[in-house]
Scaffold this motif. Structure first.
Motif, short mmCIF file in Angstrom:
data_model
loop_
_atom_site.label_atom_id
_atom_site.label_comp_id
_atom_site.label_asym_id
_atom_site.label_seq_id
_atom_site.Cartn_x
_atom_site.Cartn_y
_atom_site.Cartn_z
N GLU A 92 72.26 153.90 79.16
CA GLU A 92 72.76 152.41 79.65
C GLU A 92 71.49 151.81 80.51
OE1 GLU A 92 76.16 152.26 81.73
OE2 GLU A 92 77.53 152.37 79.99
N ALA A 93 71.07 150.63 80.07
CA ALA A 93 70.10 149.57 80.53
C ALA A 93 70.89 149.02 81.75
CB ALA A 93 69.62 148.72 79.82
N ALA A 94 70.27 149.16 83.05
CA ALA A 94 70.98 148.62 84.09
C ALA A 94 70.33 147.14 84.32
CB ALA A 94 70.87 149.47 85.56
N ALA A 95 71.37 146.29 84.77
CA ALA A 95 70.88 144.89 85.18
C ALA A 95 70.65 144.90 86.71
CB ALA A 95 71.68 143.71 84.75
N THR A 148 74.36 142.49 87.92
CA THR A 148 75.59 143.22 87.09
C THR A 148 77.18 143.00 87.58
OG1 THR A 148 73.98 145.05 86.86
CG2 THR A 148 76.21 145.61 87.03
N ALA A 149 76.74 142.51 88.92
CA ALA A 149 78.00 142.34 89.58
C ALA A 149 78.84 141.03 89.12
CB ALA A 149 78.06 141.95 91.18
N THR A 150 77.98 139.91 88.69
CA THR A 150 78.46 138.63 88.25
C THR A 150 78.95 139.01 86.93
OG1 THR A 150 76.88 137.41 89.34
CG2 THR A 150 77.72 136.51 87.42
N ASN A 160 77.17 143.96 77.85
CA ASN A 160 78.25 144.92 77.07
C ASN A 160 79.40 144.81 77.98
OD1 ASN A 160 77.63 146.89 78.88
ND2 ASN A 160 76.97 148.45 77.61
N ALA A 161 80.36 145.54 77.54
CA ALA A 161 81.48 145.63 78.32
C ALA A 161 81.52 146.57 79.39
CB ALA A 161 82.74 146.22 77.33
N ASN A 162 80.51 147.18 79.88
CA ASN A 162 80.34 147.94 81.11
C ASN A 162 79.44 146.84 82.13
OD1 ASN A 162 81.51 150.11 80.13
ND2 ASN A 162 79.75 150.90 79.33
N GLY A 163 78.97 145.70 81.50
CA GLY A 163 78.27 144.94 82.60
C GLY A 163 76.89 145.15 82.52
N ALA A 164 76.40 145.80 81.51
CA ALA A 164 74.87 146.32 81.46
C ALA A 164 74.20 145.20 80.18
CB ALA A 164 74.73 147.81 80.74
N ASP A 165 72.88 145.24 80.66
CA ASP A 165 72.01 144.24 79.73
C ASP A 165 71.71 145.44 78.57
OD1 ASP A 165 72.19 142.56 81.61
OD2 ASP A 165 70.00 142.29 81.93
N THR A 166 71.67 144.69 77.19
CA THR A 166 71.30 145.24 76.17
C THR A 166 71.17 144.51 74.91
OG1 THR A 166 72.08 147.62 74.88
CG2 THR A 166 73.83 146.04 75.30
#
Length: 312
Positions: free
Chosen positions: A23-26, A31-33, A110-116
């Motif tokens: 997973e790529a983290a924002a 990410t919170a937004t 994505n649905a996990n809130g991660a940039d991809t």
């Protein structure tokens, strides 16, 4: 063949539903937004009825504006740097030929809130605004509430450059069978006009698309794989003979995460950059891939495409 049958792995962007990709983290605040927005997206109501074979999600003008603001050049570069899926395989070569204006990176949260990201292709369409990709680049299979947000298409993306601008996704059509049962991994997007009020294919052109075509012949599969050294910054290509396997079609190819949704072109000419889209990258045969699988575009795929191309 379903997405996980016979050890096939969904090749979503760097964030994999098969838990084989990273997973790529924002950024923390972003990410919170994004997570809050995902919760809102989970409550989004499909525009079609339960008996309709096509499910459509729509993004409001406000959401489209937010998507364009979110995906800055720096963020696009950062998401690739944050993912490393190992060395690029021997079958995947940097595309060399006339620059492909029609093929680009599809960025989203994505649905996990991660940039991809995934890969997508502008195709000929009645509204001059249709883009083909994989359904798993739009929403998780068998999970109607888990949808992707802040989605933009950057045609012709290369090494941090977006030479033809970015286009916010206005709507996304997938087979209802994907939404409910994780089958038929194909999607058609409609993108809004760009900042100059130009429609997508007026800017970059559109590839031909074929339905109910017999499986076979030489196919070029393309995608922005998250393997190194390219890390999604360069378009890669596999070439192979297509064969029918377990209800899908397969070619020898080792593209991996990030190449999801990338086009399969028959009759592809590198001198003109034109071909006929006959499928998109959907899944792999193993953790160390040797085959790429794509749907055979039949009646339902045609309905998905028609829903998109006839959208005003």
């Amino acid at each position: 063949m379903g997405i996980a049958v016979a050890a096939a792995l969904v090749l979503a962007a760097p964030v994999s539903t098969a838990e084989t990709e990273t997973e790529a983290a924002a950024e923390t605040a972003a990410t919170a937004t994004a997570t809050a927005e995902v919760a809102q997206a989970a409550a989004r109501t499909a525009t079609a009825t339960a008996t309709d074979p096509v499910s459509v999600m729509k993004y409001t003008a406000k959401e489209r504006k937010e998507a364009l603001a979110y995906w800055t050049a720096a963020r696009m570069k950062a998401v690739g740097k944050s993912v490393d899926l190992g060395p690029t395989g021997p079958k995947s070569k940097p595309y060399k030929g006339t620059p492909l204006k029609t093929v680009g990176r599809l960025f989203f949260v994505n649905a996990n809130g991660a940039d991809t990201w995934c890969t997508a292709t502008a195709v000929k369409s009645a509204n001059r605004s249709a883009v083909m990709t994989a359904a798993h680049c739009v929403r998780r299979g068998s999970s109607p509430g888990n949808t992707n947000i802040l989605m933009v298409f950057a045609p012709g993306y290369s090494k941090g450059r977006t030479p033809h601008g970015t286009f916010a996704v206005r709507s996304a059509a997938t087979p209802r069978a994907w939404q409910t049962a994780s089958t038929n991994d194909i999607a058609a997007l409609v993108v809004a006009a760009d900042k100059k009020n130009r429609k997508l294919t007026d800017v970059v052109g559109g590839q031909k698309i074929a339905f109910n075509r017999a499986v076979g012949g030489t196919v070029s599969a393309l995608g922005y794989s998250a393997t190194r050294p390219q890390r999604g910054e360069v378009l890669l290509r596999c070439v192979g003979k297509a064969k029918k396997e377990q209800g899908m079609q397969a070619i020898p190819c080792d593209l991996t995460g990030g190449s999801s949704g990338g086009p399969w072109f028959a009759d592809f000419d590198t001198a003109t950059g034109k071909g006929v889209l006959v499928s998109v990258n959907a899944s792999l045969d193993s953790l160390t891939p040797t085959k790429m699988y794509g749907e055979v575009l039949k009646a339902t795929a045609k309905k998905v495409y028609d829903r998109a191309q006839n959208s005003s």
